[in-house]
Enzyme design. Sequence first.
Site, PDB file in Angstrom:
ATOM      1  N   ASP A  38       0.835  -1.212   0.000  1.00  0.00           N
ATOM      2  CA  ASP A  38       0.000   0.000   0.000  1.00  0.00           C
ATOM      3  C   ASP A  38       0.867   1.259   0.000  1.00  0.00           C
ATOM      4  O   ASP A  38       0.755   2.103   0.889  1.00  0.00           O
ATOM      5  CB  ASP A  38      -0.947   0.010   1.206  1.00  0.00           C
ATOM      6  CG  ASP A  38      -2.061  -1.019   1.073  1.00  0.00           C
ATOM      7  OD1 ASP A  38      -2.303  -1.490  -0.056  1.00  0.00           O
ATOM      8  OD2 ASP A  38      -2.677  -1.344   2.099  1.00  0.00           O
ATOM      9  N   GLU A 206     -11.435  -0.028  -3.086  1.00  0.00           N
ATOM     10  CA  GLU A 206     -10.788   0.758  -2.030  1.00  0.00           C
ATOM     11  C   GLU A 206      -9.598   1.511  -2.600  1.00  0.00           C
ATOM     12  O   GLU A 206      -9.309   1.433  -3.783  1.00  0.00           O
ATOM     13  CB  GLU A 206     -10.344  -0.149  -0.874  1.00  0.00           C
ATOM     14  CG  GLU A 206      -9.406  -1.274  -1.265  1.00  0.00           C
ATOM     15  CD  GLU A 206      -9.089  -2.227  -0.110  1.00  0.00           C
ATOM     16  OE1 GLU A 206      -9.556  -1.987   1.021  1.00  0.00           O
ATOM     17  OE2 GLU A 206      -8.381  -3.225  -0.341  1.00  0.00           O
TER      18      GLU A 206
END
Length: 328
Positions: A38, A206
Amino acid sequence: MKIPTVPSLLATALAAASLVDAQYADPGECTGDCWAHDPGFQVRQSDGRYFRFSTGGGIHIHSSDSLTGPWEAAGEVLPGGSEVQHEGNDNLWAPDLHYDSEADTYYLYYSVSTLGSRDSVIGIASSSTLETGSWTDHGGLFRSEADGNFNAIDANFATIGGQPILTFGSYWNGIHQVPLSGPLDLASGAQARNIAYNSTGNHAIEAGYVIYRRGWYYLFFSSGRAGEYTANPPAPGEEYRIVVCRSSEGRGGFVDREGRSCLTENGGTTVLASHGNVYGPGGQGLFEDRTRGWVLYYHYANPTIGLETSDYQFGWNALQWSDGWPSV
Ligand SMILES: *[C@@H]1O[C@H](CO)[C@@H](O)[C@H](O)[C@H]1NC(C)=O
């Protein structure tokens, strides 16, 4: 500190999505320590050094004089955790970097949550150098509640039509935006607005990220499952991939290349999906490189290395644009 919550303007959706198949370029070169998960990214103004931030039992810093490496591990942001009084405050996630030129300060948005919960907080830290030890915690910006319809994680700062906006969200009702008055505060009366939603399956979108290019705001997000690739392998095509939608106003009205709404018609054009030794690319962001133009960066699993989050690799590709749509 009391952390405000924001109400939501709810939208619902139906219809089907489709996957555009494509031939993808391999990730650009990476040497040195190429672990990423991420990733957040920032080029330092003073000397052009590249900084990469990753999630993994806290927010790890890697830096390099070149995008291609050699990348070096360079400590952590807030190694003692966040002052936010919330479960997960010793395990911060999903860093997003923003440089404020007026204050000559870097802001880092982080998430305080636990897996599978939408009782979450987005918090902020700041630094003038990006280095480990230089970060000041400002605590929580806002919170989502366990019975709400969005999850306050995966923040991304962008200026949209002159207004600072935080794009955020994960699963449940998908991706939302909330207006800020500046890097550290919500705008007064701020309401969360839904901008992208997948009504099918388990609503697995997301990590929204917004950029502006030539009259269009582009919303990139990750669709599908982010992990547990060995413990609980997803069916082919259900692993992470990177999707894009665009809008001329940036606060809604996002559509994909086929013109399907990304809010009410499950729209989203795939930019990068598994191919070759790249499995489950996602957690992406973008920056405009000095020489390469818009660069998409992300993590992916290389099956020859391993499929655990601790094996994920840093990937990047300079984007090509045709008819106003990006491709890798
Ligand atoms: C929406 O979810 C479905 C089911 O999980 C998936 O097949 C589809 O590709 C998703 N679409 C987008 C744009 O994320």
